[in-house]
Design a protein around this motif. Sequence first.
Motif, short mmCIF file in Angstrom:
data_model
loop_
_atom_site.label_atom_id
_atom_site.label_comp_id
_atom_site.label_asym_id
_atom_site.label_seq_id
_atom_site.Cartn_x
_atom_site.Cartn_y
_atom_site.Cartn_z
N ARG A 1 86.29 44.97 -21.39
CA ARG A 1 86.28 44.44 -22.76
C ARG A 1 87.65 43.92 -23.20
N ASN A 2 88.70 44.51 -22.66
CA ASN A 2 90.05 44.08 -23.03
C ASN A 2 90.57 42.99 -22.09
N GLY A 3 89.69 42.49 -21.22
CA GLY A 3 90.07 41.42 -20.31
C GLY A 3 90.65 41.89 -18.99
N GLU A 4 90.75 43.22 -18.82
CA GLU A 4 91.30 43.75 -17.57
C GLU A 4 90.34 43.46 -16.42
N LEU A 5 90.89 42.94 -15.34
CA LEU A 5 90.08 42.63 -14.17
C LEU A 5 89.53 43.91 -13.55
N ASN A 6 88.35 43.80 -12.95
CA ASN A 6 87.81 44.97 -12.25
C ASN A 6 88.50 45.09 -10.89
N SER A 7 88.20 46.14 -10.16
CA SER A 7 88.91 46.41 -8.90
C SER A 7 88.73 45.29 -7.88
N LEU A 8 87.57 44.68 -7.85
CA LEU A 8 87.32 43.59 -6.91
C LEU A 8 88.15 42.36 -7.28
N LYS B 1 90.90 42.33 -8.99
CA LYS B 1 92.31 42.67 -8.73
C LYS B 1 92.64 42.50 -7.25
N ALA B 2 91.75 42.99 -6.38
CA ALA B 2 91.98 42.87 -4.93
C ALA B 2 92.03 41.40 -4.54
N TRP B 3 91.18 40.58 -5.13
CA TRP B 3 91.16 39.14 -4.84
C TRP B 3 92.52 38.51 -5.14
N VAL B 4 93.08 38.89 -6.28
CA VAL B 4 94.38 38.34 -6.68
C VAL B 4 95.49 38.90 -5.79
N GLU B 5 95.50 40.20 -5.58
CA GLU B 5 96.55 40.84 -4.80
C GLU B 5 96.61 40.33 -3.37
N LEU B 6 95.44 40.06 -2.78
CA LEU B 6 95.40 39.59 -1.39
C LEU B 6 95.39 38.08 -1.29
N ASP B 7 95.52 37.40 -2.44
CA ASP B 7 95.59 35.94 -2.46
C ASP B 7 94.42 35.33 -1.67
N VAL B 8 93.22 35.79 -1.99
CA VAL B 8 92.02 35.39 -1.25
C VAL B 8 91.74 33.90 -1.39
N ILE C 1 88.26 36.23 6.27
CA ILE C 1 89.00 37.45 6.61
C ILE C 1 89.64 38.04 5.35
N ARG C 2 90.19 37.18 4.50
CA ARG C 2 90.79 37.68 3.25
C ARG C 2 89.71 38.22 2.32
N ILE C 3 88.54 37.58 2.31
CA ILE C 3 87.42 38.07 1.51
C ILE C 3 87.04 39.47 1.97
N LYS C 4 86.86 39.65 3.28
CA LYS C 4 86.48 40.95 3.82
C LYS C 4 87.54 42.01 3.47
N ASN C 5 88.80 41.65 3.61
CA ASN C 5 89.87 42.60 3.30
C ASN C 5 89.87 42.97 1.82
N ALA C 6 89.61 42.02 0.95
CA ALA C 6 89.57 42.30 -0.49
C ALA C 6 88.41 43.24 -0.83
N VAL C 7 87.27 43.04 -0.18
CA VAL C 7 86.13 43.94 -0.42
C VAL C 7 86.49 45.35 0.02
N LYS C 8 87.17 45.48 1.16
CA LYS C 8 87.59 46.81 1.64
C LYS C 8 88.58 47.47 0.68
N VAL C 9 89.55 46.70 0.19
CA VAL C 9 90.54 47.23 -0.75
C VAL C 9 89.85 47.70 -2.03
N ALA C 10 88.94 46.90 -2.54
CA ALA C 10 88.23 47.28 -3.77
C ALA C 10 87.37 48.52 -3.54
N ALA C 11 86.70 48.60 -2.40
CA ALA C 11 85.87 49.77 -2.10
C ALA C 11 86.74 51.02 -2.04
N LYS C 12 87.87 50.91 -1.39
CA LYS C 12 88.78 52.06 -1.28
C LYS C 12 89.30 52.45 -2.66
#
Length: 159
Positions: free
Chosen positions: A79-86, A88-95, A139-150
Amino acid sequence: MNLRVNGVTHDLGGIDPQTPLLWVLRDHLNLVGTKYGCGISQCGACTVLLDGEAMKSCLYPVSAVGSAEVTTIEGLAGRNGELNSLQKAWVELDVAQCGYCQSGQIMAAEALLRSNPNPSDSDIDEAMESNLCRCGTYIRIKNAVKVAAKRNSVDEIGG
């Protein structure tokens, strides 16, 4: 006819019931994060969630949604615009490279994590196989999904 999108109910009076959900989202509700790709439900750029499950919206008639909840990429952030974990992982891993398909990729990945919080590589491959990325960021997509799951797993146990 009413449509519930991202927790808000919209009156769709005057819209042809056969209009594809994609065009209702983009043209009538101004939710333009969902993209038009191929127009034949093959590429996945138009993926949204329908009661938590990934579905392609470019050919899906809005009348078929019924009372189901539609979630678009705009509906994933808090609600405050904060990204969800997935997200965030997308941004962090530059997917994203060109980024066009990425909202559909994220929505397909979100559906996967909702149904399988700890997916294997093959689970990820299977869930994402119908979402195409012209730039080849798989590969970056798969890695982002793993990071978010973790990250989700750690959040659940309070660690």
